[in-house]
Design a protein around this motif. Structure first.
Motif, short mmCIF file in Angstrom:
data_model
loop_
_atom_site.label_atom_id
_atom_site.label_comp_id
_atom_site.label_asym_id
_atom_site.label_seq_id
_atom_site.Cartn_x
_atom_site.Cartn_y
_atom_site.Cartn_z
N GLY A 75 -29.31 -44.55 -16.43
CA GLY A 75 -29.07 -44.17 -17.82
C GLY A 75 -30.28 -44.29 -18.71
N THR A 76 -30.04 -44.79 -19.94
CA THR A 76 -31.07 -44.89 -20.97
C THR A 76 -31.27 -46.35 -21.35
OG1 THR A 76 -30.33 -42.79 -21.88
CG2 THR A 76 -31.72 -44.14 -23.29
N ARG A 77 -32.52 -46.77 -21.44
CA ARG A 77 -32.86 -48.12 -21.90
C ARG A 77 -34.16 -48.06 -22.68
NH1 ARG A 77 -31.84 -51.99 -16.64
NH2 ARG A 77 -29.71 -51.31 -16.27
N TYR A 78 -34.26 -48.96 -23.68
CA TYR A 78 -35.55 -49.10 -24.34
C TYR A 78 -36.52 -49.72 -23.35
CZ TYR A 78 -33.56 -47.97 -28.88
OH TYR A 78 -32.97 -47.31 -29.93
N TYR A 79 -37.81 -49.35 -23.46
CA TYR A 79 -38.81 -49.79 -22.51
C TYR A 79 -40.14 -49.94 -23.24
CZ TYR A 79 -41.94 -49.44 -18.42
OH TYR A 79 -42.90 -49.65 -17.46
N ASP A 80 -40.83 -51.05 -23.00
CA ASP A 80 -42.08 -51.30 -23.71
C ASP A 80 -43.31 -50.75 -22.99
OD1 ASP A 80 -42.48 -53.07 -21.59
OD2 ASP A 80 -42.44 -54.86 -22.84
N GLY A 81 -43.14 -50.12 -21.84
CA GLY A 81 -44.26 -49.52 -21.13
C GLY A 81 -45.18 -50.53 -20.45
N ALA A 82 -44.71 -51.77 -20.30
CA ALA A 82 -45.56 -52.84 -19.78
C ALA A 82 -46.13 -52.55 -18.38
CB ALA A 82 -44.78 -54.15 -19.74
N ASP A 83 -45.39 -51.82 -17.57
CA ASP A 83 -45.85 -51.53 -16.20
C ASP A 83 -46.75 -50.30 -16.11
OD1 ASP A 83 -44.26 -53.61 -15.37
OD2 ASP A 83 -42.58 -52.33 -14.81
N TRP A 84 -46.88 -49.55 -17.22
CA TRP A 84 -47.66 -48.32 -17.19
C TRP A 84 -49.13 -48.65 -16.99
CZ3 TRP A 84 -45.93 -43.57 -16.67
CH2 TRP A 84 -46.83 -42.50 -16.82
N PRO A 85 -49.79 -48.00 -16.05
CA PRO A 85 -51.21 -48.28 -15.81
C PRO A 85 -52.08 -47.91 -17.02
CG PRO A 85 -50.42 -46.54 -14.33
CD PRO A 85 -49.27 -46.97 -15.17
N SER A 86 -53.10 -48.72 -17.25
CA SER A 86 -53.98 -48.45 -18.41
C SER A 86 -55.12 -47.53 -18.05
CB SER A 86 -54.51 -49.73 -18.98
OG SER A 86 -55.04 -50.56 -17.99
#
Length: 110
Positions: free
Chosen positions: A99-110
């Motif tokens: 489904g849908t969840r808020y996500y802070d993008g912490a795992d996204w590579p920089s």
């Protein structure tokens, strides 16, 4: 970090639907979420999940309230994103996430 939401692409839509978001075959795509988002805005991201893995992200260009879920009749917001988005070289596992969840993008590579 880049704030946004995660959206699961249903398995019956197939990997071709996911690929179209990142290969340049579509310019814009519409997601939806229940109610009115309190934390989400233009410039945030939709992180797409398919087969329990984050596959990429797309930037939100506009939010349109006032839509109604055709099955339940409950209010929802349409979330429009610019495509093509950014595809990950190595998908990030998200087992059990639906489904849908808020996500802070912490795992996204920089």
């Amino acid at each position: 970090m880049s704030f946004g939401i995660t959206k699961t692409i249903p398995a019956d839509e197939g990997i071709a639907q996911v690929e179209s978001l990142y290969d340049g075959s579509v310019d814009e795509y519409e997601f939806h979420m229940a109610g009115t988002p309190s934390k989400l805005g233009v410039g945030d991201y939709v992180y797409t999940i398919f087969e329990h893995k984050i596959r990429g992200r797309l930037q939100i260009t506009r939010l349109e309230g006032g839509a109604v879920n055709p099955k339940s009749g409950k209010p929802r917001t349409l979330v429009f994103v610019r495509a093509p988005g950014e595809r990950l070289d190595e998908p990030i596992p998200r087992k059990g996430h639906q489904g849908t969840r808020y996500y802070d993008g912490a795992d996204w590579p920089s």
